[in-house]
Every structure is written in C-alpha cells, then in structure tokens.
Design a protein around this motif. Structure first.
Motif, PDB file in Angstrom:
ATOM      1  N   HIS A   1      -1.584 -24.035 -75.906  1.00 28.48           N
ATOM      2  CA  HIS A   1      -1.562 -25.489 -75.967  1.00 28.48           C
ATOM      3  C   HIS A   1      -2.806 -26.004 -76.706  1.00 28.48           C
ATOM      4  O   HIS A   1      -2.696 -26.858 -77.589  1.00 28.48           O
TER       5      HIS A   1
ATOM      6  N   HIS B   1     -10.216 -29.702 -75.563  1.00 31.87           N
ATOM      7  CA  HIS B   1      -9.906 -30.960 -74.883  1.00 31.87           C
ATOM      8  C   HIS B   1      -9.598 -30.782 -73.394  1.00 31.87           C
ATOM      9  O   HIS B   1      -9.933 -31.642 -72.588  1.00 31.87           O
ATOM     10  N   ASP B   2      -8.997 -29.655 -73.034  1.00 30.88           N
ATOM     11  CA  ASP B   2      -8.652 -29.453 -71.614  1.00 30.88           C
ATOM     12  C   ASP B   2      -9.592 -28.484 -70.919  1.00 30.88           C
ATOM     13  O   ASP B   2      -9.243 -27.948 -69.862  1.00 30.88           O
TER      14      ASP B   2
ATOM     15  N   ASP C   1      -1.562 -34.004 -78.088  1.00 35.40           N
ATOM     16  CA  ASP C   1      -1.456 -33.472 -76.727  1.00 35.40           C
ATOM     17  C   ASP C   1      -0.113 -33.847 -76.096  1.00 35.40           C
ATOM     18  O   ASP C   1       0.594 -32.995 -75.557  1.00 35.40           O
TER      19      ASP C   1
HETATM   20 FE   LIG Z   1      -3.808 -31.141 -73.000  1.00 37.00          FE
END
Ligand SMILES: [Fe+2]
Ligand SMILES: [Fe+2]
Length: 494
Positions: free
Chosen positions: A248, A280-281, A366
């Motif tokens: 992802h 980002h995560d 996203d």
């Molecule tokens: Fe994400």
C-alpha cells in the motif's frame, strides 16, 4: 604504438544484435560503465594532474583491462539509445541505471557513438583519453575526427573513436529499452516494498531505521516515473493481501509521484513527495497488530487509536536519527493525510489550517489504493471504476477537486489494470493509459483469452486503431469485476 590485430568487430549498422550475454561479461560490462561514469564525472572536478585521480584510474584500469584481455579487445557503442559491448546489448542493473544514462547522455551530446580499446591500457593513456573526451565541444559534428586527432597528438593509437550514428526514425532524447525499464521498475518496486517492511520492523523494535536507503529508492522511482510512468503504475495492480501495509505504501507513492509529475514538481520535490507517501502510514507501526488486522469493525477506543496514526507518524519521524533526510514538508504531508477539506477527518485541530499540497495528494492516492485493495473487512475490493465514482462523489467535502481531476488523468477513466469488455466480445486488461486526454477512453489493452479456468495474453492492442473505413476496430463497452472472473490482473504486469 603498434596496432594490435583486433579480434573484435565493431557493430557497424544494426546487425542482428545479440540479446544474450554471458553473466560474467554482463557484470564486467556494467562495472565498466560505472567506472567510466565516475571517471568522466571527476574529470570535471579535478584537473588531470590531481593525485586523487590515481585511485579511481587504477580501479577503472582493472575492469577495462580485464575486459580487453578476456575479449581480445573492447568496443563500446551506442546503437539506438542502447549500449552494446562487443555487439552484445548491455542490460543494466538497478544500480547501474544512473551510470548508463550519464554515459549515453554525455556521449550523445558530444556526438560520439563508439569507442574501441584495442590493447590493455596504462594509467596515462586512460587519463588522457577521458580528459580529451570531456574537452570536446557539445553538439559539434566533427567531434569524432577532432577526438581522433587529439588522441594521435598524444600518441595514443590503441583507441579508436567513431561518430554517433543516427538511425532513421529515431526518437529524440534518451529512451531506455522497454524490457530493461520493466526489469528495473520491478526491482525498484520490490526493493522498496522490502525496505518499507525493514523500516517498520526497525521502528517497532525501537531500532535505528535507514531512511537514506528509502530516499535512494524514492529517487530511483522518480527517474522511472519521469521516463515512463505506465510501468510503475502497472505494478500497483499487485494487491498482496498479506503484505498490505508495505504494498500500500509503495502504491500510494507511485500514484503520488505520477500526480506530482503532472503538477510540474522538480525532481527534488518529487523525491520528498515520494518519501512522504512511502511513510504516510508509518504511525500504524505503533498500533497493535490485533487492532490493525481486526476482521470486524472497530469499537470506539480502537477507532480513537487508529485515528492517532498520522500524529504517531510525525512523532516517529521527529525521533529519527537521520532527521536531516526529512524535510518539514514531508512531516506535514504525513500529518495531513487524513484531514479532509471540511476538517471532518482526523486529527482534530484546534485551529483550522490549509491542508498541505502533499497531504492533499497523498489523501487521494491513499483513498484510491485503499478502496481497490482487498482488506480484512472487505475482501472484495471496489473495481477501479467504482472507486473513482465514490471519490468523485466525495470531492468537494473531502478531496481537492482539481487534484482529483489530475489523478483521473493519471489512472485514466479506465485505470491501468481494469478488466474491460470490448464490443468485439473480447476481454481486455487496460495496460497503458492514452497520453492524449482526448483519447482517455481509448487506452492500450491486453486481449485476454480464457482457456478453461486459465487466462492467457493474446495480444496487446491500441484502441485508437481504426479499420479501412475509419471506424475504431475495438471499443470498451464496460468494465468488469476481475474477482468475479477470477483473473489475476497483476500477472500481466510482471
Ligand atoms: Fe494509507
Ligand atoms: Fe493513513
């Protein structure tokens, strides 16, 4: 110096180029290109008498002379933007990517197309050769003869140079071989997935995470996106359920880079955007696995924790040892990626602020990737078309409408990887978006043939192709859900 009888023949014209090369030769060839790259580069920093050069020259001599001895001579030639080593096309590795481009660009600028080393060289010869080459004026047609004369004046007769051959219909600029690019893209993709996994594991174990490695990979991805984004976009069809977090992150990065490129970002900004998207995560690495992988919906407490991941991400970044590699824009992008336009997202803010450009880009990438990937609580993901329709509905309140438009330009109305039905009753997989916005609905499509339970590639076609009467040969009728047809889309992109 006596001219040694050369056992090699320079590849005049385009003789049947050989695609196979023994691994040893390929390794030495790649090494040669890297060495020449370094030498050409430092010749522009140091003057030819500088002692610092000694080491580099010695190392390069080892490679060059090993090749000359092994092969009886050495020709390095540019044919249609590819490098040939003694008539074999040299395929480059991920590590060799930059060196190949550098050498091709520098030689092409100087209109030098081939260099033949006939005998093993000594330090002075190699040094003078490199400096003479770099002293050539760019774009001058007689450079090959000027160079030959320069070498003759230096009594170097063991090196022959030839002018760049221009082939009819050759495209402008440097385009690397499509198959090579695909190989490089694959390696960069999987290496990045692996590195993200490494970074997350290290952070969980409170160890030192290597952001520099991530930055280098982001730079490579930027190169690839600038050259031909369709290859990397194709990789986003790999929806690996088990490796969701890692895949992802890489997918979000690819989509973000493709958007950034359309926004005219510099390579430096693109690299920063790539890093922000990759990380980002990262805050999720602080959330227990049992919650992250929970098959049912979250209770209030769990949601509360999930909503903390942007802030946790910022905290992790600010505690990194290599904080110098991180730019405030990256940090803010991560903080912002779930803020919505109407601020109904998270974290909750005391005071309203502009959602940063990085944040807005990552949010779109996203949402799309999350919707099109199977998850614990939604094993059957949305098709690309369904996901885009939902995002279109959410624009205004949630997403930046202009950026969303750009995103649709990236993935097309029929995103790469969509399964489509054609008016010829054939099944197709969208392979490459049409670069002309006018033909957004006419991408390149792989026709898939179903033999029993299996599916195989039949041919790659361009939907803009017309028949004798000017009618389109094939058109898309509608998109289909690959989960229903049990077609593994990703296999067509690897
Ligand atoms: Fe994400
Ligand atoms: Fe997130």
């Amino acid at each position: 110096m006596e001219m040694a009888p050369s056992t090699i023949q320079s590849p005049r014209g385009v003789k049947k180029p050989s695609e196979t090369m023994e691994p040893d030769l390929s390794r030495l060839g790649n090494n040669l290109v890297t060495k020449l790259h370094v030498l050409m580069k430092i010749s522009q920093i140091y003057d030819s008498k500088n002692v610092a050069l000694h080491q580099f020259i010695q190392e390069s001599l080892q490679t060059i002379n090993a090749l000359i001895k092994k092969e009886g001579g050495l020709s390095l030639k540019i044919v249609k933007n590819d490098l040939f080593l003694n008539e074999h096309r040299l395929r480059y590795s991920v590590e060799g990517f930059t060196s190949f481009k550098y050498l091709l660009t520098q030689w092409e600028k100087r209109l030098i197309g081939e260099v033949i080393f006939k005998e093993p060289m000594d330090e002075t010869t190699l040094r003078e050769f490199v400096y003479a080459m770099m002293s050539l004026e760019e774009g001058r047609e007689e450079n090959a003869s000027v160079f030959t004369e320069l070498l003759a004046n230096l009594s170097i007769l063991s090196i022959e140079v030839n002018a760049l051959e221009v082939f009819e219909g050759e495209e402008e600029g440097i385009t690397l071989h499509k198959e090579d690019r695909r190989e490089v893209a694959k390696k960069v993709f999987f290496e990045t997935v692996g590195t993200i996994e490494e970074v997350i594991t290290h952070i969980k174990g409170k160890q030192h995470a290597d952001v520099r490695k991530l930055k280098r990979l982001a730079q490579k991805a930027v190169h690839l996106v600038m050259e031909d984004e369709s290859i990397l976009l194709g990789m986003t069809t790999i929806k690996n359920y088990d490796e969701y977090t890692f895949n992802h992150s890489v997918n979000v990065s690819i989509y973000s880079l493709a958007m950034g490129r359309r926004l005219g970002f510099s390579r430096k900004t693109l690299t920063e955007l790539g890093i922000a998207a990759l990380l980002h995560d990262i805050g999720k690495s602080r959330i227990p696995k049992e919650i992250l992988n929970k098959p049912t919906s979250f209770d209030e407490g769990e949601w509360g924790l999930m909503k903390k991941h942007p802030l946790l991400g910022v905290e992790i970044l600010l505690n990194l040892k290599q904080l110098g590699e991180i730019n405030p824009r990256i940090v803010i992008g991560i903080f912002d990626h779930h803020l919505r336009k109407d601020f109904a997202g998270y974290p909750k803010l005391f005071r309203k602020k502009e959602v940063s450009l990085f944040g807005r880009i990552i949010q779109i990438a996203d949402s799309y990737d999350a919707m099109t990937t199977p998850k614990n609580y939604r094993r059957t993901p949305y098709t690309p078309e369904q996901a885009l329709a939902i995002m279109m509905r959410e624009r205004g309140a949630k997403l930046d409408p202009i950026l969303l438009k750009i995103f649709i330009g990236v993935v097309g109305i029929f995103p790469v990887g969509s399964l489509v039905l054609l008016n010829t009753h054939e099944l197709g997989i969208v392979y490459k978006a049409n670069p002309d916005p006018k033909w957004m609905d006419r991408p390149q499509v792989i026709i898939v043939e179903r033999a029993g339970k299996k599916d195989v590639k039949k041919e790659l076609i361009d939907l803009t192709k017309t028949d004798g009467a000017g009618q389109f040969k094939r058109s898309i009728v509608k998109t289909l859900d690959p989960n229903i047809y049990h077609i593994d889309i990703a296999k067509y992109f690897l």
